[in-house]
Scaffold this motif. Structure first.
Motif, PDB file in Angstrom:
ATOM      1  N   VAL A  10       0.811  -1.221   0.000  1.00 24.09           N
ATOM      2  CA  VAL A  10       0.000   0.000   0.000  1.00 24.09           C
ATOM      3  C   VAL A  10       0.845   1.271   0.000  1.00 24.09           C
ATOM      4  O   VAL A  10       0.298   2.369  -0.040  1.00 24.09           O
ATOM      5  N   THR A  12       3.094   2.448   2.389  1.00 19.03           N
ATOM      6  CA  THR A  12       3.175   3.159   3.660  1.00 19.03           C
ATOM      7  C   THR A  12       4.200   2.466   4.547  1.00 19.03           C
ATOM      8  O   THR A  12       4.941   1.606   4.085  1.00 19.03           O
ATOM      9  N   VAL A  43      -5.546  -4.805   2.293  1.00 13.08           N
ATOM     10  CA  VAL A  43      -4.927  -3.872   1.341  1.00 13.08           C
ATOM     11  C   VAL A  43      -5.940  -2.802   0.937  1.00 13.08           C
ATOM     12  O   VAL A  43      -5.658  -1.605   0.981  1.00 13.08           O
ATOM     13  N   ARG A  44      -7.140  -3.231   0.567  1.00 13.49           N
ATOM     14  CA  ARG A  44      -8.182  -2.263   0.176  1.00 13.49           C
ATOM     15  C   ARG A  44      -8.540  -1.353   1.346  1.00 13.49           C
ATOM     16  O   ARG A  44      -8.701  -0.157   1.195  1.00 13.49           O
ATOM     17  N   VAL A  46      -6.728  -0.373   3.914  1.00 13.16           N
ATOM     18  CA  VAL A  46      -5.679   0.625   4.160  1.00 13.16           C
ATOM     19  C   VAL A  46      -5.693   1.685   3.056  1.00 13.16           C
ATOM     20  O   VAL A  46      -5.562   2.876   3.342  1.00 13.16           O
ATOM     21  N   ARG A  47      -5.859   1.274   1.821  1.00  8.00           N
ATOM     22  CA  ARG A  47      -5.926   2.261   0.725  1.00  8.00           C
ATOM     23  C   ARG A  47      -7.094   3.217   0.927  1.00  8.00           C
ATOM     24  O   ARG A  47      -6.970   4.424   0.697  1.00  8.00           O
ATOM     25  N   ASN A  48      -8.241   2.692   1.360  1.00  6.20           N
ATOM     26  CA  ASN A  48      -9.396   3.545   1.615  1.00  6.20           C
ATOM     27  C   ASN A  48      -9.139   4.508   2.775  1.00  6.20           C
ATOM     28  O   ASN A  48      -9.510   5.681   2.711  1.00  6.20           O
ATOM     29  N   ARG A  50      -6.248   5.655   3.739  1.00  6.43           N
ATOM     30  CA  ARG A  50      -5.300   6.666   3.258  1.00  6.43           C
ATOM     31  C   ARG A  50      -5.986   7.672   2.330  1.00  6.43           C
ATOM     32  O   ARG A  50      -5.700   8.861   2.376  1.00  6.43           O
ATOM     33  N   GLU A  51      -6.898   7.186   1.494  1.00  2.20           N
ATOM     34  CA  GLU A  51      -7.603   8.092   0.589  1.00  2.20           C
ATOM     35  C   GLU A  51      -8.484   9.070   1.364  1.00  2.20           C
ATOM     36  O   GLU A  51      -8.504  10.270   1.077  1.00  2.20           O
ATOM     37  N   GLU A  72     -14.985  -0.877  -2.331  1.00  3.40           N
ATOM     38  CA  GLU A  72     -14.562   0.251  -3.161  1.00  3.40           C
ATOM     39  C   GLU A  72     -15.311   1.499  -2.706  1.00  3.40           C
ATOM     40  O   GLU A  72     -16.530   1.470  -2.548  1.00  3.40           O
TER      41      GLU A  72
END
Length: 171
Positions: A10, A12, A43-44, A46-48, A50-51, A72
């Motif tokens: 991701v 980070t 993974v998704r 953490v990406r969310n 961060r977004e 998503e």
């Protein structure tokens, strides 16, 4: 997936992932050796997280979105069943963004306002004289508050008798 592999996936740090876990945004199982073990779906999540943080939400705000972090993120947020708290947070954040936009627009407009002929970017002409309605006393007061002046010893002391007088009145 171990914490290092998740961090690389991701983009980070492991420290950030531990912080997210401490804040209740992530969960992990533990291996027999005590290492954190994350599910691939993390993974998704953490990406969310961060977004949402990059969009201006706080960690406390992101907590309100926990039920939706594993899917998503939609291009726009719409009210739906069970998301009243998340929508309230989004509306509050939107109000703050609007305030910032208004402030930045005012700053932009003041910086772009027409200046009298010969004035520089700060409305100053020649030797620090302000063109327009401002007086030299106002310029001196501003300089004194800022500790300006090359002869002031570099310790915030005014450099001229006029600036010293203005600074003394301001105390």
């Amino acid at each position: 997936m171990r914490i290092g592999a998740l961090a690389r996936a991701v983009g980070t740090t492991t420290r950030t992932l531990r912080y997210y876990e401490q804040e209740g945004l992530l969960t992990s199982a533990r291996t027999a050796a005590g290492y954190r073990d994350y599910a691939p779906a993390t993974v998704r999540r953490v990406r969310n997280v961060r977004e949402l943080l990059a969009l201006g939400f706080t960690i406390a705000d992101v907590r309100e979105f926990r039920p939706w972090l594993d899917q998503e993120l939609p291009p726009t947020f719409v009210a739906g069943p069970g998301c009243a708290a998340a929508m309230r947070v989004a509306e509050e954040r939107l109000a703050l963004i609007r305030q910032r936009l208004d402030t930045l627009t005012q700053l932009h407009d003041s910086l772009m306002a027409p200046r009298p002929s010969g004035a520089g970017p700060h409305g100053l002409t020649g030797r620090g004289r302000r063109s327009g309605p401002a007086t030299s006393a106002a310029v001196s007061a501003t300089a004194a508050r800022a500790g300006a002046g090359s002869r002031g010893g570099g310790r915030g002391r005014p450099s001229t008798p006029a600036r010293r007088a203005v600074a003394a009145r301001g105390r």
